[in-house]
Design a protein around this motif. Structure first.
Motif, mmCIF file in Angstrom:
data_model
loop_
_atom_site.group_PDB
_atom_site.id
_atom_site.type_symbol
_atom_site.label_atom_id
_atom_site.label_comp_id
_atom_site.label_asym_id
_atom_site.label_seq_id
_atom_site.Cartn_x
_atom_site.Cartn_y
_atom_site.Cartn_z
ATOM 1 N N PRO A 135 2.204 33.773 63.953
ATOM 2 C CA PRO A 135 3.305 32.844 63.872
ATOM 3 C C PRO A 135 4.729 33.389 63.626
ATOM 4 N N LEU A 136 5.615 33.144 64.912
ATOM 5 C CA LEU A 136 7.016 33.824 64.778
ATOM 6 C C LEU A 136 7.846 32.650 65.258
ATOM 7 N N THR A 137 9.116 32.945 64.765
ATOM 8 C CA THR A 137 10.298 31.989 65.386
ATOM 9 C C THR A 137 10.350 32.313 67.002
ATOM 10 N N HIS A 138 11.214 31.014 67.454
ATOM 11 C CA HIS A 138 11.699 31.394 68.896
ATOM 12 C C HIS A 138 12.320 32.750 69.074
ATOM 13 N N GLU A 139 13.241 33.408 68.092
ATOM 14 C CA GLU A 139 14.094 34.251 68.280
ATOM 15 C C GLU A 139 12.869 35.631 67.939
ATOM 16 N N GLY A 140 12.140 35.354 67.155
ATOM 17 C CA GLY A 140 11.106 36.643 67.136
ATOM 18 C C GLY A 140 10.250 36.854 68.421
ATOM 19 N N TRP A 141 10.036 35.578 68.906
ATOM 20 C CA TRP A 141 9.057 35.744 70.058
ATOM 21 C C TRP A 141 9.885 36.447 71.225
ATOM 22 N N MET A 142 11.304 36.202 71.208
ATOM 23 C CA MET A 142 12.190 36.449 72.441
ATOM 24 C C MET A 142 12.245 38.132 72.170
ATOM 25 N N ILE A 143 12.347 38.417 71.032
ATOM 26 C CA ILE A 143 12.548 39.903 70.709
ATOM 27 C C ILE A 143 11.463 40.828 71.100
ATOM 28 N N LEU A 144 10.265 40.108 70.356
ATOM 29 C CA LEU A 144 8.997 40.890 70.720
ATOM 30 C C LEU A 144 8.625 40.941 72.088
ATOM 31 N N THR A 145 8.777 39.879 72.961
ATOM 32 C CA THR A 145 8.830 39.834 74.474
ATOM 33 C C THR A 145 9.579 41.094 75.072
ATOM 34 N N ARG A 146 10.611 41.157 74.586
ATOM 35 C CA ARG A 146 11.882 42.064 75.377
ATOM 36 C C ARG A 146 10.952 43.463 74.988
ATOM 37 N N ARG A 147 10.832 43.575 73.629
ATOM 38 C CA ARG A 147 10.272 44.894 73.378
ATOM 39 C C ARG A 147 8.987 45.311 74.196
ATOM 40 N N MET A 148 7.860 44.273 74.316
ATOM 41 C CA MET A 148 6.832 44.450 75.165
ATOM 42 C C MET A 148 6.916 44.606 76.293
ATOM 43 N N MET A 149 7.957 44.005 77.074
ATOM 44 C CA MET A 149 8.498 44.352 78.597
ATOM 45 C C MET A 149 8.516 45.958 78.628
ATOM 46 N N TYR A 150 9.591 46.257 77.842
ATOM 47 C CA TYR A 150 9.938 47.799 78.005
ATOM 48 C C TYR A 150 8.725 48.534 77.692
ATOM 49 N N PHE A 151 7.930 48.254 76.811
ATOM 50 C CA PHE A 151 6.780 49.105 76.449
ATOM 51 C C PHE A 151 5.879 48.961 77.611
ATOM 52 N N PHE A 152 5.491 47.863 78.371
ATOM 53 C CA PHE A 152 4.562 47.856 79.517
ATOM 54 C C PHE A 152 5.270 48.811 80.589
ATOM 55 N N PHE A 153 6.329 48.571 80.940
ATOM 56 C CA PHE A 153 7.028 49.446 82.025
ATOM 57 C C PHE A 153 7.161 50.879 81.532
ATOM 58 N N GLY A 154 7.257 51.518 80.402
ATOM 59 C CA GLY A 154 7.074 52.665 79.761
ATOM 60 C C GLY A 154 5.649 53.211 80.169
ATOM 61 N N LEU A 155 4.711 52.401 79.684
ATOM 62 C CA LEU A 155 3.258 52.810 80.105
ATOM 63 C C LEU A 155 2.952 52.902 81.441
ATOM 64 N N ALA A 156 3.443 52.080 82.448
ATOM 65 C CA ALA A 156 3.549 52.493 83.965
ATOM 66 C C ALA A 156 3.773 53.873 84.405
ATOM 67 N N VAL A 157 5.048 53.885 83.747
ATOM 68 C CA VAL A 157 5.705 55.280 84.159
ATOM 69 C C VAL A 157 4.939 56.498 83.555
ATOM 70 N N LEU A 158 4.126 56.188 82.400
ATOM 71 C CA LEU A 158 3.670 57.359 81.734
ATOM 72 C C LEU A 158 2.427 57.794 82.432
ATOM 73 N N ASN A 159 1.753 56.506 82.875
ATOM 74 C CA ASN A 159 0.512 56.740 83.582
ATOM 75 C C ASN A 159 0.566 57.379 84.855
ATOM 76 N N GLU A 160 1.705 56.993 85.824
ATOM 77 C CA GLU A 160 1.888 57.683 87.149
ATOM 78 C C GLU A 160 2.222 59.342 86.703
ATOM 79 N N ILE A 161 2.897 59.558 85.622
ATOM 80 C CA ILE A 161 3.215 61.155 85.455
ATOM 81 C C ILE A 161 1.801 61.707 85.179
ATOM 82 N N ILE A 162 0.987 61.242 84.362
ATOM 83 C CA ILE A 162 -0.251 61.639 83.931
ATOM 84 C C ILE A 162 -0.994 62.040 85.048
ATOM 85 N N TRP A 163 -1.410 60.775 85.715
ATOM 86 C CA TRP A 163 -2.329 61.017 86.865
ATOM 87 C C TRP A 163 -2.036 61.929 87.989
#
Length: 205
Positions: A135-163
């Motif tokens: 249960p988060l406020t709208h602002e909280g969801w927007m912050i978490l979503t932004r962080r999660m977006m960068y996190f997903f992009f980071g995982l994509a780059v990391l997977n490419e580097i490793i394989w």
């Protein structure tokens, strides 16, 4: 088809087994067959290829069982299943393990891209997936979503580097344990966000 109001509750241990069991089975089967080569129809297949071929139906059976028991599959689970079938099928058909290794990259790029589109529209599409859990406020969801977006992009780059730069066994360890651990660590580091933007505090006031 009648849309379910929400997933039916099931035993948490069973749910976890259905969600993570196929990945662990893939890991164990790979360790067992990784050094073997099989000749089928005159074509040689490495153990990794056969393990991938077995992983696809196991994952689909697990997800079918999860849907049958709960009446619900998340959009992320459906997208993941489709990509597993496509890239797993290409891996076996073309006898080329690169396709299956690229799958996590595409998954995380799709998830990160979807969150980015929502953010550009001033919306948190992550909220529609996780609202019941946090249960988060709208602002909280927007912050978490932004962080999660960068996190997903980071995982994509990391997977490419490793394989692309490391041995297959290293990538299998990373896919089985590293990606899952990274997600848990990410949410564990968001504790301050959950406290500062909890919607439960607004309700109490």
């Amino acid at each position: 088809m009648t849309e379910q109001a929400g997933p039916r509750p099931i035993n948490p241990t069973l749910k976890m087994g259905l969600e993570f069991g196929p990945v662990l089975a893939f890991f164990v089967a790979y360790l067992w067959l990784k050094d073997r080569v099989f000749t089928i129809g005159g074509t040689e297949y490495e153990g990794f290829i056969l393990v991938t071929a077995g992983f696809v139906p196991v994952l689909l059976a697990s997800m079918a069982a999860l849907w049958w028991l709960t009446g619900h599959l998340s959009k992320m689970q459906v997208v993941t299943a489709v990509l597993v079938v496509v890239f797993g099928g290409l891996t076996v058909w073309l006898n080329d393990d690169r396709f299956f290794k690229m799958k996590p990259t595409l998954i995380y790029l799709l998830f990160g891209g979807a969150l980015a589109i929502g953010l550009m529209r001033g919306e948190s599409w992550l909220q529609s997936v996780l609202d019941g859990a946090m249960p988060l406020t709208h602002e909280g969801w927007m912050i978490l979503t932004r962080r999660m977006m960068y996190f997903f992009f980071g995982l994509a780059v990391l997977n490419e580097i490793i394989w692309r730069s490391m041995e297959t066994q290293t990538w299998v360890y990373f896919k089985t344990f590293g990606l899952t651990a990274a997600i848990f660590v990410f949410f564990a580091t968001q504790s301050n966000l959950f406290k500062e933007h909890s919607s439960e505090d607004d309700k109490a006031e």
